[in-house]
Scaffold this motif. Structure first.
Motif, PDB file in Angstrom:
ATOM      1  N   LEU A  16       0.865  -1.176   0.000  1.00  0.00           N
ATOM      2  CA  LEU A  16       0.000   0.000   0.000  1.00  0.00           C
ATOM      3  C   LEU A  16       0.901   1.225   0.000  1.00  0.00           C
ATOM      4  N   ILE A  40      -5.987   4.839   5.494  1.00  0.00           N
ATOM      5  CA  ILE A  40      -4.901   3.859   5.448  1.00  0.00           C
ATOM      6  C   ILE A  40      -5.313   2.573   6.153  1.00  0.00           C
ATOM      7  N   LEU A  74      -5.477  -1.056   4.300  1.00  0.00           N
ATOM      8  CA  LEU A  74      -4.621  -2.143   4.790  1.00  0.00           C
ATOM      9  C   LEU A  74      -5.472  -3.383   5.056  1.00  0.00           C
ATOM     10  N   LEU A  80       3.557  -1.065   4.024  1.00  0.00           N
ATOM     11  CA  LEU A  80       2.950   0.264   3.894  1.00  0.00           C
ATOM     12  C   LEU A  80       4.054   1.297   3.716  1.00  0.00           C
ATOM     13  N   TYR A 127       5.998   2.148  10.711  1.00  0.00           N
ATOM     14  CA  TYR A 127       5.610   1.987   9.311  1.00  0.00           C
ATOM     15  C   TYR A 127       6.545   2.868   8.502  1.00  0.00           C
TER      16      TYR A 127
END
Length: 187
Positions: free
Chosen positions: A4, A72, A76, A86, A126
């Motif tokens: 992503l 987000i 996910l 991510l 992340y």
């Protein structure tokens, strides 16, 4: 393998081509080069980019920067993507204009988009690609600077750095975050 890739920015014509929307701009450039078209879906504009047997879900959240975590988290879960896959592209006042820094964890550095992501995901672990926009503004003019359009002098560097950002996205998905950091963070 699925990834992503999220470009932070604000929706609406008044925010188009502003420093705050550099995340949108990077993804728009990648989509244009790949002849992809973003489609409005839940929580954002989305398209899928395929490269070397990898699938990159490109997301431009429509939640405005300050609520990016919501979009987000949804994507996910929807795409069953691990948080380690991510990558968030974000503008950064603390870095000189044109500086790119890939990081695999960190705090929000006062950025409301990163704050939203950290609060929603309950972690700062992340990856993010920090795109330096500089801090060439007078005291009290930060908002106007961040929401301001790129200058003619900035555009050549901006275009080159958008391309490097695309190279970083590809490297993130193919050689991993650590090797991508080694390759690009010293340039």
């Amino acid at each position: 393998m699925k990834y992503l890739i999220v470009g932070l920015g604000n929706i609406g014509e008044e925010y188009a081509k502003t420093r705050h929307n550099v995340g949108f701009d990077v993804l728009d450039e990648l989509a244009e080069q790949s002849k992809l078209e973003f489609k409005d879906q839940r929580y954002g504009a989305v398209c899928t980019y395929k490269f070397k047997s990898r699938q990159f879900i490109l997301l431009k959240p429509n939640t405005y920067v300050n609520l990016s975590g919501r979009a987000i988290n949804y994507w996910l879960q929807k795409e069953k993507i691990k948080i380690s896959n991510l990558l968030v592209i974000v503008d950064d006042l603390a870095l000189p204009f044109g500086t790119l820094r890939l990081k695999t964890k960190g705090g929000d550095a006062g950025h409301n988009g990163l704050k939203s992501i950290q609060e929603t995901l309950n972690t700062g672990n992340y990856s993010r690609l920090r795109f330096g926009i500089g801090s060439d503004f007078s005291k009290g003019q930060q908002v106007d600077f961040v929401l301001g359009k790129w200058t003619a002098e900035e555009k050549p560097t901006l275009e080159a750095r958008k391309q490097t950002s695309i190279d970083i996205i590809k490297a993130f998905g193919t050689i991993g975050a650590s090797m991508a950091m080694n390759q690009f963070n010293n340039k």
